[in-house]
Structure formats: C-alpha cells, structure tokens
Write an enzyme that holds these catalytic residues in place. Structure first.
Site, mmCIF file in Angstrom:
data_model
loop_
_atom_site.group_PDB
_atom_site.id
_atom_site.type_symbol
_atom_site.label_atom_id
_atom_site.label_comp_id
_atom_site.label_asym_id
_atom_site.label_seq_id
_atom_site.Cartn_x
_atom_site.Cartn_y
_atom_site.Cartn_z
ATOM 1 N N CYS A 51 60.037 57.032 11.147
ATOM 2 C CA CYS A 51 60.015 55.580 10.915
ATOM 3 C C CYS A 51 59.547 55.219 9.504
ATOM 4 C CB CYS A 51 59.181 54.866 11.965
ATOM 5 S SG CYS A 51 57.501 55.470 12.170
ATOM 6 N N ASP A 81 62.447 46.497 11.796
ATOM 7 C CA ASP A 81 61.873 47.575 12.584
ATOM 8 C C ASP A 81 62.863 48.742 12.668
ATOM 9 O OD1 ASP A 81 60.757 49.212 14.542
ATOM 10 O OD2 ASP A 81 60.053 47.530 15.748
ATOM 11 N N HIS A 94 62.690 51.315 14.620
ATOM 12 C CA HIS A 94 62.544 52.052 15.873
ATOM 13 C C HIS A 94 63.672 51.788 16.865
ATOM 14 C CE1 HIS A 94 58.412 51.854 14.223
ATOM 15 N NE2 HIS A 94 58.365 53.103 14.653
#
Length: 435
Positions: A84, A289, A291
C-alpha cells in the site's frame, strides 16, 4: 500503547475498503459551506461538486494488483497486504509527472483518446520490471534500503527509493530531493536543479553565462539537458508530527500545505493502511485508498493502456485528521525556479503564523547546528568520529538525533540509565530520545 505502523503485520483490516464495499454505497461528498481544498485548488462543495469529483478522478489511482510477472523473476505476483505505501509513492510521483507533462489543470475523460504524454506516464507505472516506477522496480530498489521484497515501507523509505529511480527517467528529467532532518536547504536544492552553478564555480565563472558557455566548450562540458536553467523539482519531506498520535499543534499547518499551488499531497495513513492524501474539508482529510486488488493491466498492441482502473470514479474517502499516523511525507512540485521561489515565500509566511507550529525548517544554506556526539556527554570513545544533527521538537519535549556517518551499534547499553531510547515508527533514520 499503539504499535507503530512498521511493526504491525498486514491484516485483513488493511483490505477492508473497496474490495469489500465494491457493491455497497459510497458516502457522497458532504454538503458543506466550508471550502474544499484539492492539491492547491479551492472548491465550493455546494456549487462545484462536479468539478471536485472531476479533479479527484483525474488523479492517478494506483492500487494493489494481482497476476503481474513475478517480482525478481521468482517473487510475489501480487502486492496485496504489503504494497500500500509503495502504491501511495506511485500516486504522489504520478501526480508530479502529470504536472510536469500535462499540467495541474489537465482532466481525464473516460473513453476519450488520451494524449501521448499521458500514455507515457501510465507506461512508467505498469506492473512489469522494465517500467521506471513499477512495483517491481520499487520493491527491488527497496532491498538496497534494507527492505526485503514483501515488507511494508514507511514514508521515508518510499521517498528514498523514488529518488533513486528518478535518476533513470531521462524523459521527465526530474530532480527528486528528499529533505531530511526536518530541514529544507534552499542552496542545496538550487544546486541540484541548476547543476550549471557548480560548473560555473569550478571554472571560475562568476561573470555570468558568457563565461560559463565558454567553459562548456572545454573540459567542464555538460550534457545539453544538464545546462537547462532549471530541472523540475519534486520535493519530498519525511516528517514526524508526534509520537504515537499527531500533535494537534501541527494540524493547521498541515492543512495549509494542501492550499499551496505546488502541493503534491501527503503520503501516510494509519496503522496497517497507507493512504494518499490530496486535500481536506473542515476537519477531514480527503484521500485515495490503494487497498483494493485489481488485475494487472497489459498495454494494447497499439501502445494504448486500458486506463479506467487507474482513476477513482466514485467520491473519495475521508477521515478525521486526528486519526492520521504522525509519520508522513509531504510532497511539492516546482516546475521552474520562480515556482520554487514562490513556494519558499509562502512557507516563510506560514512559519510566521501563530496558529500552528511549522512542520519543518526552511533555511538558505546548510545549518550550522551539527555537533559531535561528545557534546551529548555520552560514553567517551563509543561514538568516535560520528557527526549527528540535534533538533528539538517544540511541544513534544523530545530530541531527535540523526547520526550521519554510520549506523551506531547500540550493543553496549551503559548509557541506558540516562537515555531511554524510543525508535521512530518510520524506519531507522531517527532515534527519539526522552529526557
């Protein structure tokens, strides 16, 4: 006590975002009269919501991928659970490349034929070993920074890796500078972005470019691209804004960074989750994000890249600013010397404000606060010939010691009665000592 990010193992919680919410309702952007700031641009959420979403969608969105060629030939084929922060590093550098080649006002339109520069930028991040900034290159370069492939990175590590990789990008010709010790040195940056200054000095060229040009014809010749008046600057500043939580004294200053026209945003996050922060509204940070796991993308035979999965086409995520982990890296892009001078002026104005603490120092030349470890009255002979920076962080009551000559093996703890040592949650660049 909260466990620092780099000591926590990836968990299922780290992927509880788009993967699990793909078929749910995303929270719409708030109806608020407070200004919305996205990478140096101000919006009104009540009247410019479409413009806000268009701006967010136009940012490059790099996420976990699967089924790409094995890293290193035999390594992982997916970065789910560990990549990430690497993806956040790609996003902040991708924004710099967009500003460099397309301009901050460029907008992405779904299904439209894209400019060649845009395709070249995407190709620099495709998940394969020969792309400049691929997950393969970042992971393998990180090995030299002491990070095995598959290990979680902190903001400083990814900044150092991007700095090394940018050297090979002859198309963009960026100067990626990582400002350490919470200090930005103007003279240092100008010499990096204007390398002909060193040539002028070496040749005695104090009379201007005429003498410099004559010198270039002789032994001090530089490549043509090295004589450009200014190489575009990507400035990355790793910061520590507290111990386990962000110190509230820095919050307003952090917000101001998103208001600067040179802003590239911030990489950081919270335990187990790195995010790319691109702005704020009220007390909430706006972020992309990484993820969610998507299939790796292969360029088409005509050189085009299927690009829809590289743009976040729903309202961006938000989190309260107090949830931010204190270990971050702020980024700025200066295409010209004038833009850098403007950034310096704005930073100096911010440092004069009384409503928040400055997050870093801006100085004209190399600071003189380098001291010998002997000045700390530690055990004689243990740290011979070691030079370190000593910096006090107000409001936190700690001292940061950065040893610059070599890594000190703390195998002898005879000084431990006097110094209780806490390690920064971001790599091992700093050691935080309580007094």
């Amino acid at each position: 006590m909260q466990v620092p990010m780099h000591l926590q193992m990836p968990s299922f919680a780290a992927t509880l975002t788009y993967d699990t919410l793909r078929f749910g309702e995303f929270e719409d952007f708030p109806e608020t009269s407070e200004p919305v700031w996205i990478l140096g641009k101000q919006y009104n959420a009540l009247t410019e919501k479409d413009d806000i979403l268009s701006d967010v969608t136009s940012r490059l969105w790099f996420t976990y991928r699967k089924n790409f060629p094995p890293i290193g030939g035999t390594g992982p084929t997916s970065d789910t659970g560990w990549g990430c922060m690497l993806r956040c590093g790609q996003m902040i550098l991708g924004e710099a490349l967009v500003c460099r080649h397309l301009g901050r006002d460029w907008r992405w339109a779904k299904g439209h034929k894209q400019r060649e520069e845009y395709i070249s930028i995407l190709n620099a991040f495709i998940d394969k070993k020969d792309s400049y900034y691929s997950i393969h290159q970042i992971a393998q370069m990180g090995v030299g920074e002491g990070k095995p492939i598959g290990q979680w990175y902190g903001p400083n590590t990814v900044a150092q890796v991007l700095k090394k990789l940018a050297v090979f990008d002859t198309w963009s010709r960026l100067v990626v500078h990582v400002a350490m010790d919470n200090t930005v040195v103007i003279e240092e940056i100008k010499r990096l972005c204007m390398p002909w200054l060193d040539v002028a000095g070496a040749c005695g060229g104090s009379e201007g470019m005429g003498e410099l040009n004559g010198c270039l014809e002789g032994a001090c010749a530089l490549a043509e691209e090295e004589t450009a008046l200014w190489k575009p600057l990507v400035l990355l500043i790793p910061l520590r804004l507290g111990l386990t939580d962000i110190n509230e004294a820095y919050i307003e200053t952090l917000k101001q960074c998103f208001m600067l026209p040179q802003s590239l945003g911030v990489i950081g996050g919270k335990p187990n989750s790195a995010h790319y922060f691109i702005g704020y509204v009220g007390e909430e940070l706006i972020y992309l994000d990484p993820h969610t796991t998507q299939p790796a993308v292969e360029p088409c035979e005509d050189g085009q890249v299927p690009d829809e999965t590289y743009h976040c086409q729903h309202p961006p995520c938000r989190m309260h600013i107090c949830e931010l982990d204190p270990s971050i890296a702020a980024g700025f892009f200066c295409r010209t010397e004038d833009e850098f001078d403007d950034w310096c002026m704005r930073i100096r104005r911010l440092s004069c404000n009384k409503w928040g603490l400055p997050m870093f120092e801006l100085v004209d030349s190399q600071p003189s606060h380098m001291v010998s470890v002997d000045a700390l009255n530690l055990t004689p002979g243990k740290y011979k010939n070691c030079i370190c920076f000593v910096k006090h962080i107000p409001k936190i009551e700690i001292w940061i010691i950065n040893f610059t000559s070599f890594k000190i093996p703390f195998t002898d703890f005879s000084d431990s009665d006097r110094l209780e040592r806490f390690f920064d949650s971001e790599d091992e660049e700093f050691e935080i000592l309580s007094l």
